[in-house]
Design an enzyme around this catalytic site. Structure first.
Site, PDB file in Angstrom:
ATOM      1  N   HIS A 186      13.861  98.437  64.786  1.00 32.96           N
ATOM      2  CA  HIS A 186      14.298  96.903  64.883  1.00 32.96           C
ATOM      3  C   HIS A 186      12.815  96.096  65.089  1.00 32.96           C
ATOM      4  O   HIS A 186      12.064  96.089  64.632  1.00 32.96           O
ATOM      5  CB  HIS A 186      14.040  96.691  66.559  1.00 32.96           C
ATOM      6  CG  HIS A 186      13.503  97.951  67.528  1.00 32.96           C
ATOM      7  ND1 HIS A 186      14.513  98.644  68.499  1.00 32.96           N
ATOM      8  CD2 HIS A 186      12.602  98.142  67.886  1.00 32.96           C
ATOM      9  CE1 HIS A 186      13.820  99.700  68.839  1.00 32.96           C
ATOM     10  NE2 HIS A 186      12.088  99.529  68.094  1.00 32.96           N
ATOM     11  N   TYR A 192      10.983  93.234  58.678  1.00 34.43           N
ATOM     12  CA  TYR A 192      11.417  93.402  57.001  1.00 34.43           C
ATOM     13  C   TYR A 192      10.617  94.509  56.381  1.00 34.43           C
ATOM     14  O   TYR A 192       9.310  94.432  55.936  1.00 34.43           O
ATOM     15  CB  TYR A 192      10.151  91.809  56.336  1.00 34.43           C
ATOM     16  CG  TYR A 192      11.210  91.695  55.639  1.00 34.43           C
ATOM     17  CD1 TYR A 192      11.878  91.707  54.784  1.00 34.43           C
ATOM     18  CD2 TYR A 192       9.977  91.860  54.350  1.00 34.43           C
ATOM     19  CE1 TYR A 192      11.731  91.001  53.258  1.00 34.43           C
ATOM     20  CE2 TYR A 192      10.053  91.292  53.091  1.00 34.43           C
ATOM     21  CZ  TYR A 192      11.010  90.846  52.358  1.00 34.43           C
ATOM     22  OH  TYR A 192      11.198  91.353  51.313  1.00 34.43           O
ATOM     23  N   ASN A 205       9.223 106.768  60.851  1.00 35.96           N
ATOM     24  CA  ASN A 205       9.992 106.496  61.496  1.00 35.96           C
ATOM     25  C   ASN A 205       9.304 104.950  61.722  1.00 35.96           C
ATOM     26  O   ASN A 205       7.876 105.295  61.357  1.00 35.96           O
ATOM     27  CB  ASN A 205       9.976 106.881  62.859  1.00 35.96           C
ATOM     28  CG  ASN A 205       9.860 105.712  64.155  1.00 35.96           C
ATOM     29  OD1 ASN A 205      11.264 106.083  64.810  1.00 35.96           O
ATOM     30  ND2 ASN A 205       9.026 105.013  64.456  1.00 35.96           N
ATOM     31  N   ALA A 240      -0.784 101.149  65.589  1.00 32.89           N
ATOM     32  CA  ALA A 240      -0.311  99.867  66.309  1.00 32.89           C
ATOM     33  C   ALA A 240      -0.948  98.711  66.216  1.00 32.89           C
ATOM     34  O   ALA A 240      -1.719  98.480  65.828  1.00 32.89           O
ATOM     35  CB  ALA A 240       0.502  99.752  67.716  1.00 32.89           C
TER      36      ALA A 240
END
Length: 207
Positions: free
Chosen positions: A116, A119, A130, A176
């Site tokens: 989700h 780009y 992943n 992250a």
């Protein structure tokens, strides 16, 4: 007159694919091109558009509001909803492209997932990768486009920016929120993150 011809063409294409066993949910909302190729046991949900030069393999599901053009989708691939698969994209067997994902001129390897808000451009992604939500490949610097290579079994944490040219070796993890500008060696954790600042008993200014 031209509109009637287009309607007839679409109806003919829908009938052709229906006879070939393509399962269409809301066929009147699905638009094909004359050169669209579709394999066996394929399901297409409502409001999907196929531009020119699209080739779909077997056991594929394309979910609603997805747009595909000049791309190749191999077997057992799941796409959408709201996915944009642009020219030069190749989705390898067992891969998954989720909602609000755009892929251009890239290869998504076997069993790799981009679920989700992402780009992917000018990128080679290996097997079982992943890619977390909000990730972008920064492939254009205003003058030229550069490539990103993500090797097998890499985990990209959410909200990461991958600044090309860049190679991320196999079995690595990107933390992250990172902005990655240098190559990452195999079996490594790479992250860029400023220290969090906290002011105790903070009071907002009143008007």
């Amino acid at each position: 007159m031209k509109e009637l011809k287009l309607q007839k063409l679409q109806n003919d294409l829908r009938n052709k694919f229906s006879k070939l066993g393509v399962k269409m949910l809301g066929p009147e909302t699905i638009y094909f091109s004359k050169d669209t190729k579709i394999g066996k046991n394929v399901t297409i949900e409502p409001y999907v558009v196929f531009g020119a030069k699209v080739k779909i393999g077997n056991n594929v599901r394309i979910k609603s509001f997805s747009h595909l053009e000049n791309c190749k989708v191999e077997n057992k691939v799941d796409i959408g909803p709201y996915a944009r698969i642009r020219p030069g994209a190749v989705l390898k067997e067992g891969s998954k492209v989720g909602n609000f994902v755009e892929i251009k001129k890239s290869i998504l390897g076997k069993k790799s997932k981009v679920n989700h808000l992402t780009y992917i451009g000018d990128t080679l992604i290996g097997k079982s990768v992943n890619v977390g939500a909000g990730t972008i490949t920064c492939n254009y610097d205003g003058l030229k486009k550069s490539k990103t290579k993500i090797k097998d079994n890499v985990f990209i944490g959410s909200n990461s920016s991958l600044v090309a040219p860049l190679t991320i070796q196999q079995d690595s993890v990107i933390g992250a929120g990172s902005v990655i500008t240098k190559n990452v060696s195999k079996k490594s954790l790479a992250l860029t993150r400023s220290l969090q600042t906290e002011i105790k008993n903070y009071k907002r200014k009143s008007k």
